[in-house]
Design an enzyme around this catalytic site. Structure first.
Site, PDB file in Angstrom:
ATOM      1  N   HIS A  53     -54.021  -6.624  39.369  1.00 47.56           N
ATOM      2  CA  HIS A  53     -54.341  -7.470  38.225  1.00 47.56           C
ATOM      3  C   HIS A  53     -54.771  -8.872  38.624  1.00 47.56           C
ATOM      4  CE1 HIS A  53     -51.631  -4.323  36.671  1.00 47.56           C
ATOM      5  NE2 HIS A  53     -52.315  -4.433  35.540  1.00 47.56           N
ATOM      6  N   GLU A  98     -63.024   5.507  36.108  1.00 51.95           N
ATOM      7  CA  GLU A  98     -63.988   4.456  36.425  1.00 51.95           C
ATOM      8  C   GLU A  98     -65.295   5.005  36.973  1.00 51.95           C
ATOM      9  OE1 GLU A  98     -59.937   2.847  36.181  1.00 51.95           O
ATOM     10  OE2 GLU A  98     -60.806   4.496  37.349  1.00 51.95           O
TER      11      GLU A  98
END
Length: 682
Positions: free
Chosen positions: A484, A413
């Protein structure tokens, strides 16, 4: 790829005398300022941070000499004073930086001293975070390759910064993409007081990367001018001709302490300190010039005297330069955004077929890629056959616009965001859209680059803003649990310098995305993933729809209570408002759409109308963005309140995976209804 034999083009005998004179002049000026810098601090003039470069003279001179202004791209680190001078910065510009004057070309006094830059020459502004600009160099090298420029990105760092994970990400990415970038590792054996043996098992840290397929590793004596020049010239030639990365590891010594806040006597022996002084590169170069009869003692003294006078003149001029003005602190936090002139209030009355939120995003991306051919998209799982992102938001883009503009990134990331920052440095026309992570919860490794991106515009005194849009699939209601289903905007809003938007409906998603891509500066685009396919979020979407930043939308008019909300809870709030309507209550629902900038005017207008406020969001109540809204109302509209501001959100826990746990944690329509009812009855 290991070191290849470097042709020895530069020698003391072959190098033209004019060139040797220029080099000696630069080295003399640089060393004189290097020695003088601590005196500025002692006299309370400035230079409160100074990292001496003495012992790095050869490699720093060479790096600057091979750099071509406005063609190559340079990323200096905090010890690169001679590199800055050798690259073309004047003596006065270096001193202006040191004493933090408003006319400092790097930051106008906004950034620490000893952080040299001149963005208009492609000498980029970098932060104090050691080695993080390697990612920016990779990003700009990607653009160099894409646009076919015969240029190179040069990134400088110390050997200890190679221990950072994002440096590995940069080297790996440059190797995978075969990019023309040179990573110059100036190895002086210490990371402040930490010796190299405590950083790595390798005596030469560059050799940690020998397994990389396309990466060439070169070693040189960074104390020696000629070895450094030959190596850097060969590295640049190789990087450009082969479009492949190079690590140049330069063996240096650190003659002084790490910085003026460090005392190397606490961890270095007298023997070691005397040794590094004995091998002073400047003294060695001076002796060679005389020994090989290229200069006489008198000629060198003339150069030294001229350098002394130049520094004296620059010093006097720099002292007269203006200091930064306190009122300027609000300048250059964010660039002016794209003006959404077709739909100035971000609303429309078009009728027709409704589109889902995911369709609106996909079609807007395609439209903007057609509008601006300098738009790029990448991230994890972005483009492999028919796959288009983890939720298929980018489906079909690679097939339509090609692999050079839409491509996969490694699962890294920090690399994704950092190279987006770097790529946007090449050309202000470039717009980079990235999925910062597959889910918002996974964004934390990129926070280092997010923070870096947030203050680029301010730190560079308005000379550079990363034109990037970071997309994140956010929130819960999908049964995803940890990593999530979390919300992260509460943490992000505390960091100035990035716009943060959070649409709830398809048309707003399209309009905000269009505005974000067309604007200069960074935007964090939060997408409520549970609404991608949800019919509740589907709307008519005008093909040219634009939504301005900082403009809330009244989703439902009301007179008795205001619910201020965004994202998933906009729909829950509307449902609660309809249910309250059955109880004869008139509830207004304000969809913020944009968190930074925030539409304070719309909030206050609603407060004045209803006199009661409930803030509803999906994130945790404690530490969530609702606390800022509540404080804002209490501070600026308290006299209009008939009851305390209340908040509804998640519990102060992680989000659980089992449906029963998720239901207990995340807010729902009933919870909003109950809180609103109590407030209405207050």
């Amino acid at each position: 790829m290991q070191d290849l034999k470097v042709p020895k083009n530069h020698t003391i005998k072959k190098t033209p005398k004019k060139t040797l004179e220029k080099w000696y002049r630069l080295m003399t000026i640089g060393r004189a300022i290097d020695d003088k810098a601590p005196n500025y601090l002692k006299q309370a003039i400035g230079w409160s941070y100074h990292a001496p470069y003495a012992g790095h003279d050869g490699i720093q001179l060479a790096v600057g000499q091979v750099f071509e202004q406005k063609k190559d791209h340079m990323f200096l680190y905090y010890r690169d004073m001679l590199t800055a001078l050798s690259s073309g910065l004047t003596t006065e510009e270096v001193i202006l930086n040191g004493i933090s004057k408003a006319t400092d070309p790097s930051s106008g006094g906004r950034h620490m001293s000893n952080h040299f830059a001149k963005p208009e020459w492609n000498i980029h502004s970098v932060s104090s975070l050691t080695g993080n600009h390697t990612l920016h160099a990779v990003g700009v090298a990607r653009a160099i390759k894409y646009y076919g420029e015969k240029a190179v990105a040069i990134s400088n760092q110390g050997e200890s910064s190679v221990s950072e994970g994002f440096v590995y990400e940069a080297y790996n990415g440059a190797d995978k993409e075969e990019l023309p970038v040179i990573f110059v590792v100036q190895d002086n054996g210490y990371g402040i007081s930490v010796p190299k043996k405590d950083q790595t098992a390798q005596r030469k840290v560059a050799n940690n990367f020998t397994g990389f397929k396309h990466l060439r590793i070169m070693h040189c004596n960074g104390k020696d001018v000629f070895d450094s020049m030959n190596t850097m010239e060969e590295a640049k030639k190789y990087a450009i001709e082969n479009s492949r990365p190079v690590i140049v590891q330069a063996n240096c010594v650190r003659i002084h302490s790490h910085s003026n806040s460090d005392n190397h006597q606490l961890y270095r022996s007298d023997t070691e300190r005397n040794y590094v002084i004995k091998y002073d590169p400047l003294e060695k170069f001076r002796r060679m010039l005389i020994r090989y009869e290229r200069f006489t003692e008198e000629e060198l003294q003339e150069i030294e005297e001229a350098a002394k006078q130049e520094i004296k003149k620059a010093h006097k001029s720099a002292l007269k330069a203006p200091d930064p003005k306190p009122e300027s602190i609000y300048d250059f936090v964010l660039p002016e955004p794209y003006k959404a002139e077709k739909y100035p209030d971000g609303t429309h009355n078009e009728e027709g077929e409704k589109k889902k939120l995911i369709t609106a995003l996909n079609e807007t991306l395609k439209a903007e890629f057609k509008e601006n051919p300098d738009t790029f998209l990448y991230g994890q799982d972005m483009a492999n056959k028919d796959k288009g992102g983890i939720f298929n938001v980018s489906k079909g883009l690679q097939q339509e616009f090609g692999k050079a503009r839409v491509f996969n990134a490694p699962i890294a990331e920090d690399f994704i965001v950092g190279t987006a920052n770097g790529m946007s440095r090449f050309n202000n026309k470039i717009r980079v859209v990235v999925e910062g992570a597959e889910f918002a919860d996974y964004f934390w490794p990129a926070m280092e680059q997010y923070v870096e991106t947030s203050h680029d515009y301010w730190r560079s005194n308005g000379k550079f803003a990363p034109n990037i849009v970071i997309r994140l699939a956010s929130g819960g209601y999908i049964g995803g649990g940890l990593y999530h289903s979390q919300n992260i905007e509460g943490a992000l809003v505390s960091i100035p310098g990035v716009r943060i938007v959070y649409p709830s409906f398809a048309d707003d998603a399209a309009g905000l995305l269009r505005t974000a891509i067309r604007s200069e500066g960074p935007t964090m685009f939060m997408e409520p993933k549970s609404l991608y396919q949800n019919p509740k979020a589907a709307t008519v979407v005008p093909e040219d729809f634009e939504v301005p930043f900082g403009k809330a939308r009244v989703r439902k008019e009301g007179a008795d209570l205001s619910i201020i909300t965004y994202g998933n809870t906009t729909h829950l709030s509307l449902e609660a408002a309809e249910k309250l309507g059955e109880d004869d209550y008139s509830v207004e629902v304000i969809d913020l759409r944009s968190l930074i900038p925030l539409d304070e005017e719309a909030i206050f207008e609603s407060v004045k109308k209803t006199n009661k406020v409930l803030v509803a969001h999906e994130d945790k109540v404690f530490g969530g963005f609702g606390g800022e809204i509540s404080a804002l109302i209490t501070e600026k509209a308290f006299e209009y309140l008939d009851a305390p501001v209340r908040r509804v959100g998640s519990t102060f826990t992680p989000v659980g995976f089992h449906k029963a746990l998720e239901k207990a944690i995340l807010p729902d329509t009933q919870r909003i209804y109950d809180a609103a009812k109590k407030l209405l009855e207050y």
